[in-house]
Scaffold this motif. Sequence first.
Motif, PDB file in Angstrom:
ATOM      1  N   SER A 144       2.775   3.041  -9.901  1.00 29.33           N
ATOM      2  CA  SER A 144       4.056   2.997 -11.074  1.00 29.33           C
ATOM      3  C   SER A 144       4.364   4.837 -10.771  1.00 29.33           C
ATOM      4  N   ASN A 145       3.620   5.048 -10.061  1.00 29.99           N
ATOM      5  CA  ASN A 145       4.415   6.437 -10.186  1.00 29.99           C
ATOM      6  C   ASN A 145       5.855   6.955  -9.223  1.00 29.99           C
ATOM      7  N   ALA A 146       6.563   7.364  -9.749  1.00 26.87           N
ATOM      8  CA  ALA A 146       7.971   7.870  -9.219  1.00 26.87           C
ATOM      9  C   ALA A 146       7.936   8.259  -8.258  1.00 26.87           C
ATOM     10  N   GLY A 147       6.888   9.417  -8.421  1.00 26.63           N
ATOM     11  CA  GLY A 147       6.473  10.169  -6.768  1.00 26.63           C
ATOM     12  C   GLY A 147       6.082   8.841  -5.651  1.00 26.63           C
ATOM     13  N   MET A 148       5.168   9.059  -6.079  1.00 27.87           N
ATOM     14  CA  MET A 148       4.286   8.226  -5.226  1.00 27.87           C
ATOM     15  C   MET A 148       4.716   7.083  -4.435  1.00 27.87           C
ATOM     16  N   LYS A 149       6.058   6.379  -5.268  1.00 27.14           N
ATOM     17  CA  LYS A 149       6.615   5.485  -4.527  1.00 27.14           C
ATOM     18  C   LYS A 149       7.862   5.422  -4.304  1.00 27.14           C
ATOM     19  N   ARG A 150       8.241   6.664  -3.979  1.00 28.18           N
ATOM     20  CA  ARG A 150       9.456   7.517  -3.761  1.00 28.18           C
ATOM     21  C   ARG A 150       9.017   8.095  -1.670  1.00 28.18           C
ATOM     22  N   TRP A 151       7.167   8.674  -1.427  1.00 31.29           N
ATOM     23  CA  TRP A 151       7.262   9.424  -0.887  1.00 31.29           C
ATOM     24  C   TRP A 151       6.639   8.063  -0.113  1.00 31.29           C
ATOM     25  N   LEU A 152       5.596   6.788  -0.890  1.00 30.30           N
ATOM     26  CA  LEU A 152       5.394   5.398   0.392  1.00 30.30           C
ATOM     27  C   LEU A 152       6.431   4.600   0.997  1.00 30.30           C
ATOM     28  N   ALA A 153       7.770   4.703   0.054  1.00 27.86           N
ATOM     29  CA  ALA A 153       8.961   3.797   0.559  1.00 27.86           C
ATOM     30  C   ALA A 153       8.963   4.399   1.487  1.00 27.86           C
ATOM     31  N   GLU A 154       9.192   5.949   2.068  1.00 31.34           N
ATOM     32  CA  GLU A 154      10.391   6.936   2.534  1.00 31.34           C
ATOM     33  C   GLU A 154       9.080   7.094   4.138  1.00 31.34           C
ATOM     34  N   GLU A 155       7.998   7.926   4.172  1.00 24.51           N
ATOM     35  CA  GLU A 155       7.074   7.999   4.887  1.00 24.51           C
ATOM     36  C   GLU A 155       5.666   7.641   4.511  1.00 24.51           C
ATOM     37  N   GLY A 156       5.791   6.323   4.365  1.00 26.92           N
ATOM     38  CA  GLY A 156       4.664   5.142   4.520  1.00 26.92           C
ATOM     39  C   GLY A 156       3.204   4.632   5.555  1.00 26.92           C
ATOM     40  N   GLU A 157       3.835   5.171   6.659  1.00 23.45           N
ATOM     41  CA  GLU A 157       2.167   5.517   7.703  1.00 23.45           C
ATOM     42  C   GLU A 157       1.790   6.094   7.260  1.00 23.45           C
ATOM     43  N   ALA A 158       2.964   7.390   7.401  1.00 18.74           N
ATOM     44  CA  ALA A 158       2.054   9.152   7.659  1.00 18.74           C
ATOM     45  C   ALA A 158       1.467   9.235   5.893  1.00 18.74           C
ATOM     46  N   ALA A 159       2.082   8.613   5.168  1.00 19.91           N
ATOM     47  CA  ALA A 159       1.530   9.020   3.536  1.00 19.91           C
ATOM     48  C   ALA A 159      -0.538   8.346   3.628  1.00 19.91           C
ATOM     49  N   MET A 160      -0.666   7.069   4.075  1.00 17.66           N
ATOM     50  CA  MET A 160      -1.512   5.925   4.377  1.00 17.66           C
ATOM     51  C   MET A 160      -2.380   6.778   4.678  1.00 17.66           C
ATOM     52  N   ARG A 161      -1.876   7.047   5.981  1.00 22.99           N
ATOM     53  CA  ARG A 161      -3.164   8.311   7.280  1.00 22.99           C
ATOM     54  C   ARG A 161      -3.460   9.472   6.085  1.00 22.99           C
ATOM     55  N   LEU A 162      -2.647  10.036   5.953  1.00 27.83           N
ATOM     56  CA  LEU A 162      -3.199  11.418   4.842  1.00 27.83           C
ATOM     57  C   LEU A 162      -3.912  11.515   3.531  1.00 27.83           C
ATOM     58  N   LEU A 163      -3.991   9.774   3.075  1.00 27.13           N
ATOM     59  CA  LEU A 163      -4.486   9.647   1.886  1.00 27.13           C
ATOM     60  C   LEU A 163      -5.676   8.554   2.146  1.00 27.13           C
ATOM     61  N   THR A 164      -5.589   8.075   3.569  1.00 24.59           N
ATOM     62  CA  THR A 164      -6.622   7.605   4.016  1.00 24.59           C
ATOM     63  C   THR A 164      -7.967   7.609   4.761  1.00 24.59           C
ATOM     64  N   ARG A 165      -7.482   9.630   6.105  1.00 23.23           N
ATOM     65  CA  ARG A 165      -8.384  10.284   5.906  1.00 23.23           C
ATOM     66  C   ARG A 165      -9.425  11.014   5.859  1.00 23.23           C
ATOM     67  N   PHE A 166     -10.401  10.198   6.365  1.00 19.75           N
ATOM     68  CA  PHE A 166     -11.527  11.587   5.418  1.00 19.75           C
ATOM     69  C   PHE A 166     -11.518  13.155   5.398  1.00 19.75           C
ATOM     70  N   ASP A 167     -11.124  12.890   6.608  1.00 17.92           N
ATOM     71  CA  ASP A 167     -10.743  14.614   7.171  1.00 17.92           C
ATOM     72  C   ASP A 167      -9.556  15.550   6.783  1.00 17.92           C
TER      73      ASP A 167
END
Length: 209
Positions: A117-140
Amino acid sequence: MSPLVSESPATSRRATRLQRALAHEDRPQQPSALDAFVLARRKFLAAERIDMSGLASELGVNRVTLYRWVGSREQLLVEVIWSLGARTLEQIGTSVRARGSERVVQVVVRFLDAVISNAGMKRWLAEEGEAAMRLLTRFDTGFQPRLIEAIHELLATEHEAGEIDLPVDLRELAYVIVRLIESYTYLDLITGEAPEAKRAEPVLRMLLR
């Protein structure tokens, strides 16, 4: 004969940080890496894009200096989002009174709901979803291991208090729970469905039986 005016503490011995700050209060402070972090976090919370050129301009420094401070835009984003995530986990942990498996379920589901529900997260995922997902799910990149550690600490605290006794390694379980959080956070990107924290609850309960 003793002097009528004694030396001030600042001149008679080494000045404290406060005294040094007060002595220079009329001088403009130079921006720092912490200022860049605070500004970036404020923009994220306002659902604004974190633009490095814009940050540098607002801080009054050049891009080279900004990158030297924070490493990269991706590293800055990780630190911003982790700071918000850690604070959210702490606040939720303080408010939840349940113990044992129920405590873990409530903390994780409420945390997931706060993320979704975070507004910043919503915007980030909507605009940069694939990059955001890689950034937060990669261990390194540094975000995921910190979240795993936080969930492991939650589990370990309940285990040490005798509130839960599970036949699995708690660190492995923490990893699985984090992957569950990730799956429901990025549900729209993965399946096209709207994210909903409550959907994770029965799965969590099954894991913690």
